[in-house]
Write a protein that holds these residues in place. Structure first.
Motif, mmCIF file in Angstrom:
data_model
loop_
_atom_site.group_PDB
_atom_site.id
_atom_site.type_symbol
_atom_site.label_atom_id
_atom_site.label_comp_id
_atom_site.label_asym_id
_atom_site.label_seq_id
_atom_site.Cartn_x
_atom_site.Cartn_y
_atom_site.Cartn_z
ATOM 1 N N ARG A 2 0.753 -1.071 0.024
ATOM 2 C CA ARG A 2 -0.027 0.117 -0.111
ATOM 3 C C ARG A 2 0.859 1.152 0.039
ATOM 4 N N ALA A 3 0.155 2.379 -0.599
ATOM 5 C CA ALA A 3 1.301 3.472 -0.686
ATOM 6 C C ALA A 3 1.226 4.270 0.428
ATOM 7 N N PHE A 4 0.188 3.916 1.400
ATOM 8 C CA PHE A 4 0.213 5.155 2.520
ATOM 9 C C PHE A 4 0.701 4.197 3.760
ATOM 10 N N ASN A 5 0.883 5.071 4.618
ATOM 11 C CA ASN A 5 1.517 4.643 5.982
ATOM 12 C C ASN A 5 0.185 4.018 6.924
ATOM 13 N N MET A 6 0.454 3.095 7.651
ATOM 14 C CA MET A 6 -0.502 2.210 8.487
ATOM 15 C C MET A 6 -0.903 2.768 9.792
ATOM 16 N N VAL A 7 -1.312 4.272 9.644
ATOM 17 C CA VAL A 7 -1.639 5.086 10.914
ATOM 18 C C VAL A 7 -3.165 5.283 10.684
ATOM 19 N N GLY A 8 -3.830 5.290 11.573
ATOM 20 C CA GLY A 8 -5.325 5.576 11.559
ATOM 21 C C GLY A 8 -6.219 4.530 11.027
ATOM 22 N N LEU A 9 -7.454 4.652 11.702
ATOM 23 C CA LEU A 9 -8.643 3.710 11.084
ATOM 24 C C LEU A 9 -8.822 3.413 9.672
ATOM 25 N N PRO A 10 -8.825 4.646 8.978
ATOM 26 C CA PRO A 10 -8.996 4.499 7.602
ATOM 27 C C PRO A 10 -8.098 3.711 6.721
ATOM 28 N N ALA A 11 -6.644 3.958 7.350
ATOM 29 C CA ALA A 11 -5.619 3.189 6.463
ATOM 30 C C ALA A 11 -5.714 1.691 6.917
ATOM 31 N N LEU A 12 -6.054 1.542 8.168
ATOM 32 C CA LEU A 12 -6.049 -0.148 8.704
ATOM 33 C C LEU A 12 -7.190 -0.554 7.982
ATOM 34 N N ARG A 13 -8.433 -0.058 8.074
ATOM 35 C CA ARG A 13 -9.554 -0.527 7.072
ATOM 36 C C ARG A 13 -9.051 -0.970 5.679
ATOM 37 N N ALA A 14 -8.422 0.036 5.018
ATOM 38 C CA ALA A 14 -7.907 -0.255 3.787
ATOM 39 C C ALA A 14 -6.811 -1.243 3.343
ATOM 40 N N LEU A 15 -6.239 -1.633 4.367
ATOM 41 C CA LEU A 15 -5.004 -2.484 4.050
ATOM 42 C C LEU A 15 -5.387 -3.830 3.515
ATOM 43 N N LEU A 16 -6.738 -4.181 4.003
ATOM 44 C CA LEU A 16 -7.303 -5.503 3.392
ATOM 45 C C LEU A 16 -8.480 -5.210 2.515
ATOM 46 N N ASP A 17 -8.570 -4.183 2.016
ATOM 47 C CA ASP A 17 -9.631 -3.762 1.176
ATOM 48 C C ASP A 17 -9.260 -2.902 -0.209
ATOM 49 N N ASP A 18 -9.024 -3.543 -1.348
ATOM 50 C CA ASP A 18 -8.520 -3.079 -2.549
ATOM 51 C C ASP A 18 -9.288 -1.561 -2.865
ATOM 52 N N ARG A 19 -10.557 -1.759 -2.776
ATOM 53 C CA ARG A 19 -11.456 -0.501 -3.075
ATOM 54 C C ARG A 19 -11.137 0.760 -2.142
ATOM 55 N N ALA A 20 -11.088 0.440 -0.805
ATOM 56 C CA ALA A 20 -10.849 1.263 0.103
ATOM 57 C C ALA A 20 -9.279 2.056 -0.139
ATOM 58 N N SER A 21 -8.465 1.039 -0.359
ATOM 59 C CA SER A 21 -6.886 1.356 -0.821
ATOM 60 C C SER A 21 -6.833 2.460 -1.646
ATOM 61 N N ALA A 22 -7.633 2.120 -2.914
ATOM 62 C CA ALA A 22 -7.519 2.946 -4.016
ATOM 63 C C ALA A 22 -7.963 4.286 -3.669
ATOM 64 N N ALA A 23 -9.203 4.522 -2.747
ATOM 65 C CA ALA A 23 -9.635 5.694 -2.358
ATOM 66 C C ALA A 23 -8.451 6.655 -1.481
#
Length: 589
Positions: free
Chosen positions: A278-299
């Motif tokens: 993932r392009a982003f740092n794993m800090v905060g709930l949005p990032a952690l939710r997006a780690l296992l979710d491709d759609r949320a990661s793209a957002a």
């Protein structure tokens, strides 16, 4: 991740070497299960835990509700505090009856990583051994797990009865087990829970990297031998290039594919999940939710504006200072997987290319970097130390001496104690000491070295003197003895380089290593940040964001930790062979 989250076990253990993303994956899994309606407890035993920062809430040793995620609770077991409490319980009975020297030796025995790990396991054994009434959660997730060595050591009956002998020099690396709060029965219940596939899943976290995969394979084999076969593999941060014209991105993608193709048969046989980089740092709930979710990661992905890259001093700048005296000992240190062998070989090659006589001594298991230098560069001599051979010889000597005085149970405990990583360091450094004195007239570059704890442990028990002096010597001669620790403390003789990566966990681990060395009276000469994407440069959207995060860590190292700093770029080709190794010191060329 749904492959094992559809019907998850009650306990999930996330384990793996530093920097592979254990904590982020544990957090993401906990959030996924809580969002699905389960009541979850997330427990960290990582000494460098940044669970508080990731989840955005201060944590303590009690379950704390996480705002924004219903039914999720988290706690930090502070392993350093647990270890400190453990040491106090162990030392207290001996304060009135032992000398100050004996107490100092005992405290150093208890200063190692083994003690920290067992103290943490002491804390969470209660969670493993408890039922759903005493531990009222549907699932308990652990960030980091005990090693096979710790579990084997505690499983021996003699381990629960105190000292091997009546002196601290005969103690286990964990000290007397009277310091444990858990009783043997609770330990057995905890290990039974670990081994029960219906209750526990062990998640081996790794990356598409040869070193990380080797560590995962070793851990898997150790745990399997203990009956902990309920394992799954998660390969984190698998990269696929977006910009097909970016040479750095394409090379990084291919390097990962090659590592996965070379994965051991044991790991290939495990159920496996791959998680994209993932392009982003794993800090905060949005990032952690997006780690296992491709759609949320793209957002969450964002374009990074052109960055003002700060001055990144090359490795050559450190080597210039090292080379100035014309001789000396260079010790290259760091945690596994950061590229110590490559950096040591590059420094040795550069010194030799300047006409200096250099002896490079390495413990590289594959020895591929050192092997490619052999016979290629004038002035360079290479030796390889086999850790397995040296450790076996050391263990055989101890078993034949100390072990000869013990009963069967005592010998079994001593044999397991000697499997501690501390004693491999002891054995390897005993072999290294044969080359240390050569630095009086030439350069000696040592790839890997013992931690400060191991050096103090050896020095406290007089082992250095026994290694360097044969027979008894009178007081006049003894005053002229120079032990290896004395040489390592001499900044005119020894330059210690700490190698790390520009990522949060490796930097934290390197900082702990530096503190450990300082406790032994050794001041690192400088830090080397290896495999830096910021120094290599990339226009790939994902890597551009990663570079921005790297620059933050480089700033932390520069401002908080390193007296001197060098940055080595990530190379599109494996840095093997004289030309490529020399290019690490001269990236612009």
């Amino acid at each position: 991740m749904t492959s094992f989250l559809e019907q998850p076990s009650r306990f999930l253990f996330f384990t793996g070497k530093g920097g592979v993303g254990k904590t982020a994956l544990a957090c993401a899994t906990a959030i996924r299960l809580a969002d699905a309606g389960k009541r979850i407890l997330l427990v960290s035993t990582d000494p460098a835990s940044n669970l508080d920062e990731m989840l955005g809430v201060p944590l303590s040793q009690r379950p704390t509700p996480i705002p924004g995620v219903d039914r999720l609770f988290a706690l930090n077991i502070d392993p350093e505090k647990a270890a400190d409490d453990y040491r106090k319980r162990v030392v207290a009975p001996y304060l009135a009856i032992w000398s100050e020297t004996q107490i100092a030796e005992l405290r150093e025995q208890l200063a190692g990583a083994c003690t920290v790990e067992i103290a943490a396991f002491d804390e969470f054994a209660e969670l493993l051994a408890g039922d759903e009434q005493s531990v009222p959660f549907d699932h308990v997730l652990f960030d980091t797990a005990p090693t096979g060595h710790t579990l084997r050591l505690l499983s021996l009956p003699r381990a629960w009865s105190g000292f091997l002998q009546s002196t601290p020099s005969g103690a286990s690396c964990l000290g007397p087990h009277s310091g444990l709060k858990m009783q043997e029965a609770r330990f057995v219940a905890a290990v039974d829970a670990l081994a029960d596939a219906a209750r526990t899943t062990i998640v081996l976290v790794t990356r598409a990297d040869h070193a990380a995969l080797r560590e995962a394979d070793r851990t898997s084999g150790e745990l399997e031998a203990l009956g902990l076969k309920n394992q799954r593999l998660v390969v984190n941060a698998v990269f696929e290039a977006t910009n097909r014209a970016d040479s750095v991105a394409l090379a990084l993608e291919e390097r990962g594919r090659e590592a996965l193709r070379d994965m051991s048969p044991r790991l290939q046989g495990l159920p496996t999940t791959r998680v994209p980089l993932r392009a982003f740092n794993m800090v905060g709930l949005p990032a952690l939710r997006a780690l296992l979710d491709d759609r949320a990661s793209a957002a969450l992905a964002r374009a990074v504006p052109p960055l003002a890259t700060p001055s990144l001093p090359p490795l050559q700048s450190l080597i210039d200072e090292i080379a100035a005296p014309g001789r000396g000992l260079v010790m290259v240190m760091g945690k596994g997987g950061v590229g110590k062998t490559t950096i040591a070989a590059s420094i040795a090659a550069e010194l030799a290319s300047r006409g200096h006589d250099v002896h490079l001594s390495t413990t590289d298991p594959a020895a591929h970097v050192a092997a490619t230098l052999a016979g290629e560069l004038p002035h360079l001599r290479i030796s390889r130390i086999d850790p397995a051979v040296e450790t076996k010889a050391y263990v055989d000597r101890v078993m034949a001496t100390r072990g000869a005085k013990l009963d069967e149970a005592g010998r079994a405990l001593l044999a397991e104690d000697l499997r501690s990583p501390c004693y491999e360091e002891v054995a390897v450094f005993a072999a290294f000491t044969r080359t240390v004195s050569q630095a009086r007239s030439s350069f000696v570059v040592l790839d890997t070295a013992p931690t400060g704890h191991t050096l103090l442990l050896l020095d406290a028990t007089g082992s250095y003197h026994r290694q360097t002096v044969v027979g008894d010597v009178d007081a006049q001669h003894a005053s002229r003895i120079v032990t290896p620790l004395m040489r390592l403390r001499d900044p005119q003789y020894t330059k210690v380089l700490v190698v790390t990566l520009a990522e949060t966990t490796p930097v934290s681990e390197a900082a702990r290593l530096q503190a450990d060395l300082r406790r032994a009276g050794i001041e690192p000469f400088g830090w080397v940040i290896n495999s830096s994407l910021a120094a290599a440069g990339s226009t790939d959207p994902c890597l551009a964001q990663r570079i921005a995060a790297e620059l933050e860590q480089i700033h932390v190292v520069r401002e908080q930790h390193a007296q001197r700093l060098a940055i080595v770029p990530w190379m599109t080709e494996e840095p093997v062979g004289p030309t490529r190794l020399l290019s690490l010191a001269h990236p612009s060329e």
